[in-house]
Design a protein around this motif. Structure first.
Motif, PDB file in Angstrom:
ATOM      1  N   LEU A 412       0.815  -1.211   0.000  1.00 17.07           N
ATOM      2  CA  LEU A 412       0.000   0.000   0.000  1.00 17.07           C
ATOM      3  C   LEU A 412       0.850   1.262   0.000  1.00 17.07           C
ATOM      4  N   ALA A 413       2.122   1.145   0.414  1.00 13.04           N
ATOM      5  CA  ALA A 413       2.969   2.331   0.523  1.00 13.04           C
ATOM      6  C   ALA A 413       3.318   2.910  -0.840  1.00 13.04           C
ATOM      7  N   SER A 414       3.331   2.082  -1.904  1.00  9.17           N
ATOM      8  CA  SER A 414       3.689   2.587  -3.236  1.00  9.17           C
ATOM      9  C   SER A 414       3.032   1.737  -4.308  1.00  9.17           C
ATOM     10  N   SER A 415       2.398   2.410  -5.221  1.00  8.92           N
ATOM     11  CA  SER A 415       1.759   1.695  -6.340  1.00  8.92           C
ATOM     12  C   SER A 415       2.761   1.387  -7.448  1.00  8.92           C
ATOM     13  N   LYS A 416       3.950   2.018  -7.399  1.00  9.31           N
ATOM     14  CA  LYS A 416       4.951   1.805  -8.438  1.00  9.31           C
ATOM     15  C   LYS A 416       5.777   0.540  -8.213  1.00  9.31           C
ATOM     16  N   HIS A 417       5.757   0.037  -7.001  1.00  8.31           N
ATOM     17  CA  HIS A 417       6.661  -1.038  -6.638  1.00  8.31           C
ATOM     18  C   HIS A 417       5.918  -2.349  -6.426  1.00  8.31           C
ATOM     19  N   ARG A 418       6.609  -3.430  -6.746  1.00 11.53           N
ATOM     20  CA  ARG A 418       6.090  -4.773  -6.514  1.00 11.53           C
ATOM     21  C   ARG A 418       6.915  -5.411  -5.410  1.00 11.53           C
ATOM     22  N   ILE A 419       6.241  -5.852  -4.362  1.00 16.57           N
ATOM     23  CA  ILE A 419       6.905  -6.455  -3.218  1.00 16.57           C
ATOM     24  C   ILE A 419       6.825  -7.976  -3.332  1.00 16.57           C
ATOM     25  N   ARG A 420       7.977  -8.635  -3.413  1.00 18.69           N
ATOM     26  CA  ARG A 420       8.017 -10.095  -3.496  1.00 18.69           C
ATOM     27  C   ARG A 420       8.703 -10.640  -2.240  1.00 18.69           C
ATOM     28  N   VAL A 421       8.109 -11.656  -1.627  1.00 15.62           N
ATOM     29  CA  VAL A 421       8.659 -12.285  -0.430  1.00 15.62           C
ATOM     30  C   VAL A 421       8.869 -13.767  -0.727  1.00 15.62           C
ATOM     31  N   MET A 446      11.117   0.471   3.397  1.00 16.73           N
ATOM     32  CA  MET A 446      10.720   1.825   3.009  1.00 16.73           C
ATOM     33  C   MET A 446      11.915   2.575   2.423  1.00 16.73           C
ATOM     34  N   ASN A 447      13.094   2.267   2.891  1.00 21.00           N
ATOM     35  CA  ASN A 447      14.304   2.853   2.321  1.00 21.00           C
ATOM     36  C   ASN A 447      14.479   2.387   0.876  1.00 21.00           C
ATOM     37  N   ALA A 448      14.218   1.087   0.627  1.00 24.86           N
ATOM     38  CA  ALA A 448      14.304   0.556  -0.736  1.00 24.86           C
ATOM     39  C   ALA A 448      13.288   1.229  -1.646  1.00 24.86           C
ATOM     40  N   ILE A 449      12.084   1.470  -1.132  1.00 29.31           N
ATOM     41  CA  ILE A 449      11.049   2.163  -1.927  1.00 29.31           C
ATOM     42  C   ILE A 449      11.484   3.593  -2.216  1.00 29.31           C
ATOM     43  N   LYS A 450      12.004   4.282  -1.187  1.00 27.94           N
ATOM     44  CA  LYS A 450      12.384   5.685  -1.336  1.00 27.94           C
ATOM     45  C   LYS A 450      13.500   5.850  -2.362  1.00 27.94           C
ATOM     46  N   TYR A 451      14.502   4.934  -2.325  1.00 28.37           N
ATOM     47  CA  TYR A 451      15.660   5.109  -3.202  1.00 28.37           C
ATOM     48  C   TYR A 451      15.541   4.336  -4.517  1.00 28.37           C
ATOM     49  N   SER A 452      14.319   3.938  -4.845  1.00 30.57           N
ATOM     50  CA  SER A 452      14.040   3.468  -6.223  1.00 30.57           C
ATOM     51  C   SER A 452      12.813   4.228  -6.715  1.00 30.57           C
ATOM     52  N   PRO A 453      13.002   5.538  -6.971  1.00 26.06           N
ATOM     53  CA  PRO A 453      11.859   6.413  -7.297  1.00 26.06           C
ATOM     54  C   PRO A 453      11.144   6.029  -8.598  1.00 26.06           C
ATOM     55  N   GLU A 474      16.362  -6.565  -1.467  1.00 26.12           N
ATOM     56  CA  GLU A 474      16.992  -6.148  -2.730  1.00 26.12           C
ATOM     57  C   GLU A 474      16.069  -5.211  -3.493  1.00 26.12           C
ATOM     58  N   ASP A 475      16.617  -4.108  -3.994  1.00 26.70           N
ATOM     59  CA  ASP A 475      15.820  -3.168  -4.793  1.00 26.70           C
ATOM     60  C   ASP A 475      16.497  -2.932  -6.131  1.00 26.70           C
ATOM     61  N   GLU A 476      15.819  -2.197  -6.992  1.00 25.88           N
ATOM     62  CA  GLU A 476      16.330  -1.865  -8.333  1.00 25.88           C
ATOM     63  C   GLU A 476      16.471  -0.357  -8.477  1.00 25.88           C
ATOM     64  N   GLY A 477      16.934   0.283  -7.390  1.00 27.67           N
ATOM     65  CA  GLY A 477      16.955   1.735  -7.345  1.00 27.67           C
ATOM     66  C   GLY A 477      18.243   2.361  -7.849  1.00 27.67           C
ATOM     67  N   ILE A 478      18.545   3.534  -7.279  1.00 25.79           N
ATOM     68  CA  ILE A 478      19.659   4.354  -7.775  1.00 25.79           C
ATOM     69  C   ILE A 478      21.007   3.840  -7.284  1.00 25.79           C
ATOM     70  N   GLY A 479      21.002   2.980  -6.280  1.00 24.89           N
ATOM     71  CA  GLY A 479      22.261   2.447  -5.772  1.00 24.89           C
ATOM     72  C   GLY A 479      23.015   3.429  -4.881  1.00 24.89           C
ATOM     73  N   ILE A 480      24.148   2.951  -4.360  1.00 25.02           N
ATOM     74  CA  ILE A 480      24.970   3.748  -3.437  1.00 25.02           C
ATOM     75  C   ILE A 480      26.368   3.880  -4.033  1.00 25.02           C
ATOM     76  N   PRO A 481      26.948   5.078  -4.040  1.00 29.88           N
ATOM     77  CA  PRO A 481      28.315   5.231  -4.563  1.00 29.88           C
ATOM     78  C   PRO A 481      29.294   4.332  -3.794  1.00 29.88           C
ATOM     79  N   GLU A 482      30.287   3.804  -4.514  1.00 31.99           N
ATOM     80  CA  GLU A 482      31.231   2.871  -3.904  1.00 31.99           C
ATOM     81  C   GLU A 482      31.975   3.489  -2.718  1.00 31.99           C
ATOM     82  N   LYS A 483      32.332   4.757  -2.832  1.00 33.23           N
ATOM     83  CA  LYS A 483      33.081   5.402  -1.752  1.00 33.23           C
ATOM     84  C   LYS A 483      32.238   5.621  -0.500  1.00 33.23           C
ATOM     85  N   ALA A 484      30.907   5.558  -0.662  1.00 31.20           N
ATOM     86  CA  ALA A 484      30.021   5.781   0.482  1.00 31.20           C
ATOM     87  C   ALA A 484      29.664   4.495   1.215  1.00 31.20           C
ATOM     88  N   LEU A 485      29.931   3.322   0.608  1.00 32.93           N
ATOM     89  CA  LEU A 485      29.517   2.044   1.191  1.00 32.93           C
ATOM     90  C   LEU A 485      30.058   1.810   2.598  1.00 32.93           C
TER      91      LEU A 485
END
Length: 547
Positions: A412-421, A446-453, A474-485
């Motif tokens: 319900l939090a996002s209509s753009k995303h598909r949640i698979r368990v 929710m972090n995965a939803i936020k960072y895969s706009p 696992e998400d399909e979002g924008i990812g995290i820069p390597e130096k920030a990991l």
């Protein structure tokens, strides 16, 4: 012809000439021989006693207390022609050591416990005591006293077949008693000094700050363990007691980024100037930040040296920097919803709006209020620090069932995303707080939803690995820069790129996740690639643990 008359002096009697033959030796009488023999014997005895005394003095000066007492007892008995005796040593009025010859140890221990014995009487009265034993046998106890305070530190015990010692024997016994007392006090003072030295070293080693002590003469340099850990020397060599730390001092100058400033500072100290302010230094090319100050060490107004103290302020500086960044971020995040709330509230108060527009403004005010509340909740959660378990009840919890129950909320939090368990077969029960586990999965999903706009699939997977359960988000979002990991789980940290700035956030969510995971004895890790998404991996033990 003249007649020559030669002068002839009158013949005189010649003076007496010494005869070449020796004087006649007078035959020695028997009494003379006896006197000479007695003198020779007395001289030998004196020489013998002198030898024993020299050996005793050498033993008292060079040997340990225990060995010196053995030598002293043997020589003393020979000096006074006895066969049985002992030396008892006391520490804090308790028998600490005894040396015996011709006497059983147990006999002396029993006498020491008997308050009416010759030993206890000599100890208490601080004077020599003599008591009869069997027929024609006596025992004597001579206290050995400390020269400084008169306290009894030992007792000389003797068994003898005569009632009284002669004056020479009394002199020998009392003289050796005094010398033993001085030796015991000297050893006691030495051990006290060693004890105080070791205690001082242990106290300095217990200090977390690095300490470098330099004597005024510059001949002795001491480094505590913290300094050794902070600046490892090239050559590790230290002896028990005073550490000669020249190589540590050299290592200090080699690794400090401002050696000239440190050299000038120490130079001022050696010249008797103690700067009141601290100096800021860095080492190992800025990876270690130090704050240094100095103190003068003086005893009875006589300067002995100075102590340089180095504090590692790296974490403090980093924390100050992070807190400054946090305040800046929170100020910005608070200002944005507050500005929206204030602006739309003023519009509603000043203008008459139609129904749809008024509803839209009120929805905006509500959403910004919710956002503000969430931000404040995150700040309060961080303020609890590492003690996230306070007031939390843990019980056996099935994480598989929990995630499936929470799935509709995420859909319900996002209509753009598909949640698979997807969970593989296995027992996913563990001892945990249901409230904190819900907060953990809410933050991560929710972090995965936020960072895969742009939407996409968010997969929650689970499988067993022995007694460990492994969960991935696992998400399909924008990812995290390597130096920030390496820093994504740090408090107050946010990846600095344009995409994350657009999305917003305080950088507190993942720090809260890490605290929850650590409180439950688990681990959390992340793998990510910019533009392709991120995968967060949780690992927990399924074994029973006490609450």
């Amino acid at each position: 012809m003249k007649k020559i008359v030669r002068y002839r002096p009158e013949k005189k009697t010649r003076p007496y000439r010494l005869k070449t033959s020796p004087f006649p030796v007078k035959t020695l009488q028997t009494t003379d021989r006896q006197r000479i023999g007695q003198l020779t014997q007395d001289l030998a005895e004196v020489e013998h006693k002198l030898k024993h005394r020299n050996e005793i003095m050498e033993a008292l000066a060079t040997q340990s207390v225990e060995s010196a007492c053995e030598t002293l007892l043997v020589k003393l008995l020979k000096l006074i022609n006895l066969e049985a005796g002992a030396i008892l040593l006391y520490r804090r009025e308790q028998l600490s050591h005894l040396v015996t010859q011709g006497v059983e140890d147990i006999e002396l221990i029993e006498k020491d416990l008997d308050q009416y014995s010759v030993l206890r009487r000599a100890f208490v009265m601080r004077k020599s005591v003599q008591l009869p034993l069997a027929e024609m046998m006596y025992e004597s106890a001579i206290p050995v006293q400390s020269p400084s305070n008169g306290g009894v530190v030992g007792v000389i015990y003797l068994k003898h077949p005569f009632e009284q010692f002669n004056l020479e024997q009394v002199g020998d016994i009392l003289d050796l008693s005094r010398k033993l007392g001085m030796t015991l006090e000297r050893h006691l003072l030495f051990h006290q000094m060693e004890h105080e030295k070791i205690k001082t070293y242990q106290l300095l080693d217990s200090i977390r700050e690095a300490v470098l002590y330099i004597e005024s003469s510059g001949e002795q340099i001491y480094a505590n363990q913290a300094l050794l850990n902070m600046f490892p020397p090239k050559l590790v060599s230290q002896s028990q007691g005073f550490r000669h730390a020249y190589e540590r001092a050299t290592s200090l100058f080699e690794h400090v980024d401002q050696p000239d400033a440190l050299h000038d500072y120490i130079g001022q100290l050696m010249n008797g100037e103690i700067p009141g302010e601290t100096i800021e230094l860095s080492a190992f090319r800025g990876n270690l930040l130090l704050s240094a100050y100095a103190e003068r060490i003086a005893i009875a107004n006589v300067e002995w040296g100075m102590m340089l103290v180095l504090r590692d302020v790296t974490k403090e500086k980093e924390l100050d920097l992070k807190q400054s960044e946090f305040v800046s971020i929170v100020s910005h995040e608070l200002r944005t919803p507050l500005s929206s709330i204030m602006g739309f509230t003023e519009l509603l108060m000043r203008r008459s709006l139609d129904g749809p527009r008024q509803k839209k403004y009120l929805e905006t005010i509500h959403s910004e209020t919710v956002r503000l509340a969430e931000l404040i909740d995150d700040i309060l959660e961080i303020q609890k620090g590492e003690d996230v378990s306070q007031g939390i009840v843990k019980k056996r919890l099935d994480l598989k069932r929990l995630v499936y129950e929470m799935r509709p909320m995420f859909e319900l939090a996002s209509s753009k995303h598909r949640i698979r368990v997807l969970f593989e077969a296995g027992d996913y029960q563990m001892t945990a707080s249901e409230e904190k586990m819900k907060q953990l999965f809410t933050n991560l999903i929710m972090n995965a939803i936020k960072y895969s706009p742009d939407g996409g699939t968010i997969q929650v997977r689970g499988h067993m690995k022995g007694s460990q359960m492994v969960l991935t988000i696992e998400d399909e979002g924008i990812g995290i820069p390597e130096k920030a990991l390496p820093f994504v789980f740090d408090k107050f940290y946010r990846a600095d790129n344009s995409d994350t700035r657009k999305i917003g956030g305080t950088g507190l969510g993942l720090a809260i996740c890490r605290m929850i995971v650590m409180d439950h004895g688990g681990s959390i890790a992340v793998q990510s690639e910019e533009g392709k998404g991120s995968t967060f991996t949780l690992q927990f033990s399924t074994e029973m643990t006490e609450d």
